[in-house]
Design a protein around this motif. Structure first.
Motif, PDB file in Angstrom:
ATOM      1  N   VAL A 385     -31.408 -11.933   9.079  1.00 12.21           N
ATOM      2  CA  VAL A 385     -29.896 -11.478   8.894  1.00 12.21           C
ATOM      3  C   VAL A 385     -29.038 -12.235   7.918  1.00 12.21           C
ATOM      4  O   VAL A 385     -28.701 -13.323   8.223  1.00 12.21           O
ATOM      5  CB  VAL A 385     -29.074 -11.269  10.505  1.00 12.21           C
ATOM      6  CG1 VAL A 385     -27.685 -10.930  10.092  1.00 12.21           C
ATOM      7  CG2 VAL A 385     -29.883 -10.446  11.464  1.00 12.21           C
ATOM      8  N   ASP A 386     -28.688 -11.593   6.792  1.00 12.10           N
ATOM      9  CA  ASP A 386     -27.908 -12.118   5.754  1.00 12.10           C
ATOM     10  C   ASP A 386     -26.653 -11.939   6.287  1.00 12.10           C
ATOM     11  O   ASP A 386     -26.141 -10.979   6.993  1.00 12.10           O
ATOM     12  CB  ASP A 386     -28.045 -11.308   4.527  1.00 12.10           C
ATOM     13  CG  ASP A 386     -27.426 -11.837   3.453  1.00 12.10           C
ATOM     14  OD1 ASP A 386     -27.033 -12.946   3.334  1.00 12.10           O
ATOM     15  OD2 ASP A 386     -27.493 -11.287   2.364  1.00 12.10           O
ATOM     16  N   ASN A 387     -25.831 -13.101   5.962  1.00  8.52           N
ATOM     17  CA  ASN A 387     -24.311 -12.947   6.464  1.00  8.52           C
ATOM     18  C   ASN A 387     -23.500 -13.614   5.313  1.00  8.52           C
ATOM     19  O   ASN A 387     -23.601 -14.717   4.778  1.00  8.52           O
ATOM     20  CB  ASN A 387     -24.033 -13.650   7.919  1.00  8.52           C
ATOM     21  CG  ASN A 387     -24.329 -14.906   8.127  1.00  8.52           C
ATOM     22  OD1 ASN A 387     -23.823 -15.747   8.363  1.00  8.52           O
ATOM     23  ND2 ASN A 387     -25.763 -15.194   8.110  1.00  8.52           N
ATOM     24  N   TYR A 388     -22.164 -12.970   4.846  1.00  6.35           N
ATOM     25  CA  TYR A 388     -21.442 -13.595   3.808  1.00  6.35           C
ATOM     26  C   TYR A 388     -20.036 -14.100   4.470  1.00  6.35           C
ATOM     27  O   TYR A 388     -19.677 -13.424   5.155  1.00  6.35           O
ATOM     28  CB  TYR A 388     -21.352 -12.321   2.954  1.00  6.35           C
ATOM     29  CG  TYR A 388     -20.087 -12.484   1.942  1.00  6.35           C
ATOM     30  CD1 TYR A 388     -20.078 -13.260   0.859  1.00  6.35           C
ATOM     31  CD2 TYR A 388     -18.867 -12.047   2.489  1.00  6.35           C
ATOM     32  CE1 TYR A 388     -18.972 -13.487  -0.026  1.00  6.35           C
ATOM     33  CE2 TYR A 388     -17.968 -12.230   1.600  1.00  6.35           C
ATOM     34  CZ  TYR A 388     -17.810 -12.778   0.410  1.00  6.35           C
ATOM     35  OH  TYR A 388     -16.709 -13.188  -0.451  1.00  6.35           O
ATOM     36  N   TRP A 389     -19.916 -15.345   3.869  1.00  4.42           N
ATOM     37  CA  TRP A 389     -18.539 -15.920   4.529  1.00  4.42           C
ATOM     38  C   TRP A 389     -18.311 -17.087   3.654  1.00  4.42           C
ATOM     39  O   TRP A 389     -18.928 -17.341   2.542  1.00  4.42           O
ATOM     40  CB  TRP A 389     -18.572 -15.940   5.784  1.00  4.42           C
ATOM     41  CG  TRP A 389     -19.560 -16.825   6.452  1.00  4.42           C
ATOM     42  CD1 TRP A 389     -20.881 -16.462   6.478  1.00  4.42           C
ATOM     43  CD2 TRP A 389     -19.619 -18.284   7.063  1.00  4.42           C
ATOM     44  NE1 TRP A 389     -21.608 -17.169   7.223  1.00  4.42           N
ATOM     45  CE2 TRP A 389     -20.955 -18.479   7.749  1.00  4.42           C
ATOM     46  CE3 TRP A 389     -18.793 -19.168   7.102  1.00  4.42           C
ATOM     47  CZ2 TRP A 389     -21.232 -19.636   8.191  1.00  4.42           C
ATOM     48  CZ3 TRP A 389     -18.917 -20.230   8.104  1.00  4.42           C
ATOM     49  CH2 TRP A 389     -20.272 -20.389   8.483  1.00  4.42           C
ATOM     50  N   GLN A 390     -17.289 -17.796   3.813  1.00  2.67           N
ATOM     51  CA  GLN A 390     -16.748 -18.898   3.146  1.00  2.67           C
ATOM     52  C   GLN A 390     -16.080 -20.111   3.852  1.00  2.67           C
ATOM     53  O   GLN A 390     -15.791 -19.934   5.013  1.00  2.67           O
ATOM     54  CB  GLN A 390     -15.536 -18.516   2.056  1.00  2.67           C
ATOM     55  CG  GLN A 390     -15.646 -17.314   1.420  1.00  2.67           C
ATOM     56  CD  GLN A 390     -14.522 -16.800   0.602  1.00  2.67           C
ATOM     57  OE1 GLN A 390     -13.510 -16.634   1.036  1.00  2.67           O
ATOM     58  NE2 GLN A 390     -14.830 -16.785  -0.651  1.00  2.67           N
ATOM     59  N   THR A 391     -15.990 -21.105   3.389  1.00  2.00           N
ATOM     60  CA  THR A 391     -15.362 -22.266   3.969  1.00  2.00           C
ATOM     61  C   THR A 391     -14.185 -21.947   4.582  1.00  2.00           C
ATOM     62  O   THR A 391     -13.963 -22.180   5.718  1.00  2.00           O
ATOM     63  CB  THR A 391     -15.294 -23.437   3.264  1.00  2.00           C
ATOM     64  OG1 THR A 391     -16.574 -23.899   2.347  1.00  2.00           O
ATOM     65  CG2 THR A 391     -14.875 -24.705   3.764  1.00  2.00           C
ATOM     66  N   GLU A 392     -13.628 -21.015   3.692  1.00  2.00           N
ATOM     67  CA  GLU A 392     -12.168 -20.823   4.137  1.00  2.00           C
ATOM     68  C   GLU A 392     -12.227 -19.798   5.292  1.00  2.00           C
ATOM     69  O   GLU A 392     -11.072 -19.985   6.196  1.00  2.00           O
ATOM     70  CB  GLU A 392     -11.428 -19.784   3.112  1.00  2.00           C
ATOM     71  CG  GLU A 392     -11.089 -20.860   1.763  1.00  2.00           C
ATOM     72  CD  GLU A 392     -12.195 -20.944   0.857  1.00  2.00           C
ATOM     73  OE1 GLU A 392     -13.265 -20.718   1.526  1.00  2.00           O
ATOM     74  OE2 GLU A 392     -12.018 -21.268  -0.227  1.00  2.00           O
ATOM     75  N   THR A 393     -13.165 -19.163   5.520  1.00  2.00           N
ATOM     76  CA  THR A 393     -13.156 -18.266   6.967  1.00  2.00           C
ATOM     77  C   THR A 393     -13.649 -18.555   8.075  1.00  2.00           C
ATOM     78  O   THR A 393     -13.431 -18.327   9.248  1.00  2.00           O
ATOM     79  CB  THR A 393     -13.509 -16.744   6.541  1.00  2.00           C
ATOM     80  OG1 THR A 393     -15.156 -17.151   6.299  1.00  2.00           O
ATOM     81  CG2 THR A 393     -12.966 -16.001   5.510  1.00  2.00           C
ATOM     82  N   GLY A 394     -14.669 -19.676   8.055  1.00  2.00           N
ATOM     83  CA  GLY A 394     -15.290 -20.292   9.007  1.00  2.00           C
ATOM     84  C   GLY A 394     -16.231 -19.748   9.699  1.00  2.00           C
ATOM     85  O   GLY A 394     -16.920 -20.171  10.447  1.00  2.00           O
ATOM     86  N   TRP A 395     -16.380 -18.224   9.606  1.00  2.00           N
ATOM     87  CA  TRP A 395     -17.385 -17.659  10.192  1.00  2.00           C
ATOM     88  C   TRP A 395     -17.583 -16.121   9.277  1.00  2.00           C
ATOM     89  O   TRP A 395     -16.759 -15.830   8.613  1.00  2.00           O
ATOM     90  CB  TRP A 395     -16.889 -17.072  11.717  1.00  2.00           C
ATOM     91  CG  TRP A 395     -15.508 -16.579  11.833  1.00  2.00           C
ATOM     92  CD1 TRP A 395     -14.381 -17.188  11.705  1.00  2.00           C
ATOM     93  CD2 TRP A 395     -15.307 -15.073  12.361  1.00  2.00           C
ATOM     94  NE1 TRP A 395     -13.446 -16.264  12.152  1.00  2.00           N
ATOM     95  CE2 TRP A 395     -14.061 -15.002  12.379  1.00  2.00           C
ATOM     96  CE3 TRP A 395     -16.160 -14.062  12.594  1.00  2.00           C
ATOM     97  CZ2 TRP A 395     -13.222 -13.803  12.728  1.00  2.00           C
ATOM     98  CZ3 TRP A 395     -15.561 -12.920  12.925  1.00  2.00           C
ATOM     99  CH2 TRP A 395     -14.114 -12.876  13.040  1.00  2.00           C
ATOM    100  N   PRO A 396     -18.681 -15.605   9.807  1.00  3.37           N
ATOM    101  CA  PRO A 396     -19.118 -14.335   8.728  1.00  3.37           C
ATOM    102  C   PRO A 396     -18.042 -13.282   8.473  1.00  3.37           C
ATOM    103  O   PRO A 396     -17.093 -12.789   9.628  1.00  3.37           O
ATOM    104  CB  PRO A 396     -20.064 -13.825   9.294  1.00  3.37           C
ATOM    105  CG  PRO A 396     -20.912 -14.832  10.275  1.00  3.37           C
ATOM    106  CD  PRO A 396     -19.721 -15.601  10.670  1.00  3.37           C
ATOM    107  N   ILE A 397     -17.870 -12.900   7.276  1.00  2.00           N
ATOM    108  CA  ILE A 397     -16.850 -11.763   6.882  1.00  2.00           C
ATOM    109  C   ILE A 397     -17.520 -10.419   6.946  1.00  2.00           C
ATOM    110  O   ILE A 397     -17.210  -9.259   7.052  1.00  2.00           O
ATOM    111  CB  ILE A 397     -16.366 -12.074   5.444  1.00  2.00           C
ATOM    112  CG1 ILE A 397     -15.699 -13.512   5.255  1.00  2.00           C
ATOM    113  CG2 ILE A 397     -15.343 -10.987   4.913  1.00  2.00           C
ATOM    114  CD1 ILE A 397     -15.469 -13.899   3.946  1.00  2.00           C
ATOM    115  N   LEU A 398     -18.917 -10.608   6.107  1.00  2.00           N
ATOM    116  CA  LEU A 398     -19.786  -9.323   6.085  1.00  2.00           C
ATOM    117  C   LEU A 398     -21.113  -9.708   7.036  1.00  2.00           C
ATOM    118  O   LEU A 398     -21.850 -10.699   6.553  1.00  2.00           O
ATOM    119  CB  LEU A 398     -20.239  -9.124   4.661  1.00  2.00           C
ATOM    120  CG  LEU A 398     -19.260  -8.588   3.789  1.00  2.00           C
ATOM    121  CD1 LEU A 398     -19.885  -8.706   2.227  1.00  2.00           C
ATOM    122  CD2 LEU A 398     -18.606  -7.399   4.146  1.00  2.00           C
TER     123      LEU A 398
END
Ligand code: AMP
Length: 625
Positions: A385-398
């Motif tokens: 399972v691929d998941n996309y997010w950033q340091t800024e969000t802290g948990w997956p966005i997509l």
């Protein structure tokens, strides 16, 4: 009633307060909140206002009654050949001791504690001890060197720094203490104490009065019992620095309750982990994945977590799967680069171990290319399972949210918007919303869901300007990523819109590397770009105009050394080309896109805005020499 992604997602967007109030029941509250969301001053979103809770209580204490004897933390080092296992009860005792050490040495609620440590159990104790007493931790990745560390010390102004004298990598001691001493010397701000975990790996010098020995301090606190400090929902739990377009790293500031609720919810709906199971996330605590899915996510969810010091290849390429077998790992989380590293090894390493406990492998941090995805899928025969997010969000966005609805995956796409994120694809110039199959910037309409960054530490204006004012005419959060969305609503990430590059899943600002290179006495001008790399996704390449062109034989090596000693090996460019000119527009701006194209062997496209079009041809000659 069967849960569907569309109804779950719709509800989170149309009724965020109702939706998140339900999720808030997943954690313990000392005092319930009065208001689910305060969005009176956009873009600042305050979640669960008026509530009192504590991250350490939720990650450790609340599991004691039911799971006291169950494993909470496994700290494995294939570098020092050590495996240490802590039950929740033992973890609780160690965290209490560490918390007492902090308190007895003057750390108070709201004070910052900088953690610069290898992947050892004490780093986990330190993070949990900070949040137990309401202190704010700021973990700095061990691969960063003195200048990076000094700028973070000056920004976070920590009362205490916790470190170890050394880590180990590929059989060699990696010194932490001397780098920290140098950083403190460079920094304007001086922390009162440095607490050192002495692993016996290297000699080091102690600064009397300032330096404290962890073993001695721990001995004084063997029976410590430090009550948790109940803090406001919005109390800052941690700061984590990340690179951006300017040289100065940004301190991503996160709250307490939003973080706890979002992570437990993500364990349920995205990661599908059950209390009592084991999660193995191979990242480092210096990155956001380490914060969310080595420490807080699994522990908040009553799961055991594995901290791993070592590489995926030592003693051999079967080590991760051996750990999966030994600790009956259910969930694993790594980066595509690690999979590409494993792919080059003998495939029999994968089949030597019983990995039947493993349900899912999660991958994030960088684009997942199709050959890597296909290979790992076949090799382990598990859900990937691929998941996309950033340091800024802290948990997956997509992500495909298997705990909501196991929708089909599409190669090259991390999936669909995660509940809570009101996602848009926008034209970066007009701000206009784009439809299917059009390339745009991934943006999120406010309020950001719980767990996302509150602000930039100490700089609200920078937070608003950087993230919320970058798209004309709209106050939306920009991810600074390009993407397209297909007819089914699946997103495909196409790379960054800014000067941030992604090396082996690690985010680096090219400006920061340029600043470091510029400090070399023989550098007149420099440009750094990220170019495609088969293994690491991207690597940094430097182009340097020397001041003295007659003295450049050692220049590339010297520049690499400069970057190594200032920023750390993680930021070292793969190559530094010595050139006579850089491609610039008539107004004098370096055209990095053209440099990148030439370095990747591509056509640079339209170069009509460039002042001197012969520069690229010269650079091409240097590269192909
Ligand atoms: P970091 O804040 O270091 O986690 O880096 C975040 C950036 O990494 C994102 O803005 C993306 O550019 C990239 N990224 C993270 N996860 C993915 C993914 N699954 N697919 C593509 N890019 C990703």
């Amino acid at each position: 009633m069967k849960l569907t992604y569309s109804s779950f997602y719709e509800r989170s967007i149309k009724d965020p307060e109702g939706f998140w109030a339900e999720q808030a029941n997943l954690i313990d509250w000392h005092k319930p909140y009065d208001q689910v969301l305060d969005y009176a001053k956009p873009p600042f979103a305050n979640w669960f206002v008026g509530g009192l809770t504590n991250l350490c209580h939720n990650a450790v204490d609340r599991h004691l009654a039911q799971r006291g004897a169950q494993t909470a933390l496994v700290a494995v080092s294939t570098e020092t050949d050590q495996e240490r296992v802590y039950t929740f009860k033992e973890l609780h005792a160690e965290v209490n001791r560490m918390a007492a050490i902090l308190l007895s040495n003057g750390v108070k609620k709201g004070d910052r504690v900088l953690i610069y440590m290898p992947m050892i159990a004490e780093a986990c104790f330190a993070m949990l001890a900070c949040v137990r007493i309401g202190a704010i931790h700021s973990v700095v990745f061990g691969g960063f060197a003195s200048h990076s560390l000094a700028s973070r010390i000056d920004d976070a102004t920590p009362t205490m720094v916790i470190t170890a004298e050394a880590g180990m990598r590929v059989g060699k001691a990696v010194l932490y203490k001397p780098l920290l001493d140098e950083a403190i010397q460079l920094a304007r701000f001086k922390p009162k104490h440095v607490l050192i975990v002495n692993r016996g790996l290297a000699d080091f010098v102690r600064v009397p009065g300032r330096d404290l020995d962890y073993a001695d301090e721990r001995q004084k606190q063997m029976n410590a019992n430090v009550p948790v400090e109940w803090v406001d929902s919005t109390h800052t739990s941690y700061i984590l620095y990340t690179s951006g377009t300017t040289g100065k790293p940004k301190g991503v500031q996160r709250d307490t309750a939003g973080l706890a609720v979002s992570l437990v919810a993500s364990m349920r709906y995205i990661f599908c982990g059950n209390p009592g199971e084991t999660m193995f996330t191979t990242s480092d605590i210096g990155w956001v994945v380490g914060h969310s899915y080595i420490i807080y996510g699994p522990l908040l969810n009553g799961m055991a977590t594995i901290m791993y010091e070592g590489t995926p290849l030592r003693p051999d390429a079967g080590i991760w799967w051996k750990l999966v077998e030994k600790y009956k790992v259910s969930l694993m989380f790594t980066a595509p680069t690690a999979v590409r590293v494993l792919k080059k090894q003998d495939p029999t390493f994968l089949s030597q171990y019983d990995i039947s406990s493993l349900r899912t492998l999660f991958l994030a941090g960088e684009p997942l290319d199709e050959p890597t995805a296909t290979w790992i899928h076949k090799a382990i025969d598990k859900k990937v399972v691929d998941n996309y997010w950033q340091t800024e969000t802290g948990w997956p966005i997509l992500a495909i949210q298997h705990g909501v609805e196991p929708m089909p995956h599409k190669f090259g796409s991390p999936g669909v918007p995660v509940y809570g994120y009101k996602m848009k694809l926008l034209n970066e110039i007009t701000g206009e919303e784009l439809g299917a199959n059009q390339k745009g910037v991934v943006a999120i309409e406010g309020p950001l869901p719980p767990g996302c960054m509150q602000t930039v530490w100490g700089d609200d204006a920078r937070y608003v300007k950087t993230y919320w004012n970058s798209i004309p005419g709209k106050m939306v959060y920009s991810t600074f990523d390009w993407a397209i969305k297909d007819d089914d609503g699946y997103f495909f990430i196409l790379g960054r819109t800014d000067d941030v590059i992604n090396v082996a899943g690690h985010r680096l600002g090219t400006r920061e590397i340029e600043e470091s290179i510029s400090s070399h006495a023989n550098v007149a001008e420099v440009a750094v770009v990220g170019i495609e790399d088969q293994l690491k996704g991207q690597v940094a390449i430097g182009f340097v105009i020397p001041k003295d062109a007659s003295n450049v034989i050692q220049l590339e090596a010297e520049i690499m050394k400069t970057v190594d000693s200032q920023l750390g090996a993680v930021a070292r460019p793969a190559r530094v080309y010595i050139v006579t000119a850089l491609p610039k527009t008539r107004s004098g701006k370096i055209v990095r896109r053209a440099l990148q194209a030439v370095a990747e062997g591509r056509d640079p496209g339209d170069i009509s805005t460039m002042e001197d079009q012969s520069v690229l041809a010269q650079i091409k000659t240097v590269i192909t020499k």
